[in-house]
Design an enzyme around this catalytic site. Structure first.
Site, PDB file in Angstrom:
ATOM      1  CE1 TYR A   1      -0.667   3.597  10.097  1.00  0.00           C
ATOM      2  CE2 TYR A   1       0.927   2.702   8.123  1.00  0.00           C
ATOM      3  CZ  TYR A   1      -0.683   2.981   9.117  1.00  0.00           C
ATOM      4  OH  TYR A   1      -1.540   1.753   9.359  1.00  0.00           O
TER       5      TYR A   1
ATOM      6  CE1 TYR B   1      -4.697   3.008  12.045  1.00  0.00           C
ATOM      7  CE2 TYR B   1      -4.819   3.633   9.533  1.00  0.00           C
ATOM      8  CZ  TYR B   1      -4.713   3.167  10.753  1.00  0.00           C
ATOM      9  OH  TYR B   1      -3.419   2.377  10.760  1.00  0.00           O
TER      10      TYR B   1
ATOM     11  CG  HIS C   1      -1.698  -0.675   1.329  1.00  0.00           C
ATOM     12  ND1 HIS C   1      -2.865  -1.064   2.033  1.00  0.00           N
ATOM     13  CD2 HIS C   1      -2.548  -2.116   0.647  1.00  0.00           C
ATOM     14  CE1 HIS C   1      -3.931  -2.098   1.953  1.00  0.00           C
ATOM     15  NE2 HIS C   1      -3.522  -2.386   0.885  1.00  0.00           N
TER      16      HIS C   1
ATOM     17  CE  LYS D   1       4.999   3.327  13.655  1.00  0.00           C
ATOM     18  NZ  LYS D   1       5.357   3.063  12.365  1.00  0.00           N
TER      19      LYS D   1
ATOM     20  N   PRO E   1      -2.486   0.299  19.618  1.00  0.00           N
ATOM     21  CG  PRO E   1      -3.996  -1.019  18.769  1.00  0.00           C
ATOM     22  CD  PRO E   1      -3.419  -0.467  19.470  1.00  0.00           C
TER      23      PRO E   1
END
Length: 387
Positions: A381, A198, A74, A294, A290
């Site tokens: 990220y 998200y 992605h 990570k 979460p």
């Protein structure tokens, strides 16, 4: 029964297995002890977002071939709020992408790679004591198939998680518990999106993830004391439809729910990752919420650092990297802790006045429309923070 090895590794999760593979390839003898049986270890579902550094680490030890074939690469992900989606283009902002590949698959690949290299894992081995860590000859005592064993080591790697026996119970630590949890479900349905979503909603956070072209993973923000019996399939799908809805008519596909669980949200960091000849890695030393994906990546980072330090120690007697191991790990851990806390606050609903809710929406809008803010999010990220 008394046996001896150079490095005794407690826990056959990503940290323990990667460390074992790194050391084995350099001729360093290891024994990996795992409390559960092999079928359980291969099946337990955990995180599934791999940073580029994690992908490279798995390839470097010969455990990346299936991941490169089956993993979903992605280049971005979506922040969804106020009925609209906003793509964070990680590839354009950082030059990096993430790979969606389940942790259970990572573990299976590492087990297979270890066997292919002529080693194995001691499954159903319950460690009862880790002793002598302040001496040059620490020992691991464990029970397996009705027999008691002692494993004498030069070093012990505690990779057995937050509830394992390796982390000294009196060890000082920092901890924060969050006032919500995640209800996670696995469903046999193709993903309704090409990338992760998200979502911030007035009813609470929601996430749309995936494990393969035919299996999807979803999360819902719920109270910490949530009873799974209160969440039948119909209610789960109804809530996902509400929280993931957009004004442009995007639709969520439903499927058979094959697994569900409730995961508490906490931040935990040990003040030190080393106790004499005992060195912690992964969840034994730290836990992050979460939201920022990570946990698995920090475990892999720990294993790489510890592996390099032990290799240096055995190659030329240099203990400098081992002496620096804890401080080096914790710099990245605290960076990840800060990012995970920030992203959790950005997306989850907390009980409060309308003032806080509107400020949260303003911050989301800023992150999505400012290149500098989007880059900060993307860098953290993908793990490109220079730590």
């Amino acid at each position: 029964m008394r046996t001896r090895t150079q490095v005794g590794i407690v826990g056959a999760g990503p940290a323990g297995l990667l460390l074992a593979q790194l050391l084995h390839r350099q001729g360093i003898d290891t024994v990996v002890l795992e409390r559960q049986d092999e079928a359980y270890v291969r099946a337990r579902v955990r995180a599934g977002v791999l940073e580029p550094g994690t992908v490279r680490a798995l390839c470097d030890v010969g455990a990346g071939e299936r991941m490169l074939r089956q993993g979903l690469v992605h280049g971005g992900f979506e922040l969804r709020f106020a009925g609209r989606g906003h793509r964070i283009a990680m590839d354009e902002l950082t030059g990096e992408s993430i790979t969606v590949y389940g942790q259970q698959e990572v573990v299976a690949d590492l087990i297979d790679a270890r066997r292919a290299a002529g080693a194995d894992v001691e499954f159903e081995a319950t460690v009862t004591e880790v002793a002598g860590t302040d001496t040059a000859t620490p020992v691991i005592r464990y029970e397996q198939h009705g027999r008691t064993h002692e494993l004498h080591c030069d070093w012990i790697a505690g990779c057995d998680g937050f509830h394992g026996v390796c982390r000294p119970p009196e060890s000082p630590a920092y901890q924060r518990d969050y006032p919500f949890a995640w209800l996670g479900i696995l469903a046999s349905v193709p993903p309704s999106s090409d990338e992760l979503i998200y979502a911030r909603h007035d009813r609470g956070f929601a996430m749309h993830s995936m494990r393969s072209p035919t299996v999807s993973r979803f999360y819902l923000q719920v109270p910490p004391d949530t009873d799974l019996a209160e969440w039948p399939d119909e209610r789960v799908w109804k809530e996902l439809h509400l929280r993931l809805a957009t004004d442009d008519g995007w639709r969520l596909a439903e499927g058979e729910v094959t697994e569900r669980s409730v995961t508490g949200m906490r931040g935990f960091v040990s003040r030190t990752m080393r106790h004499g000849r005992l060195l912690l890695a992964g969840d034994a030393g730290h836990i992050v919420p979460p939201t920022g994906a990570k946990g698995l990546n920090l475990a892999v980072s720990d294993a790489r650092l510890l592996g390099d330090a032990l290799i240096r120690r055995y190659a030329d007697g240099d203990e400098g990297p081992l002496d620096a191991y804890s401080d080096t790990c914790l710099r990245r851990v605290w960076r990840a802790q800060d990012f995970s806390q920030w992203m959790t606050g950005l997306l989850h609903r907390t009980e409060g006045a309308e003032f806080e809710q509107r400020a949260q929406l303003a911050q989301l809008a800023y992150v999505c429309h400012s290149k500098a803010a989007s880059t900060m999010l993307a860098e953290n990220y993908v793990g490109a923070t220079g730590m």
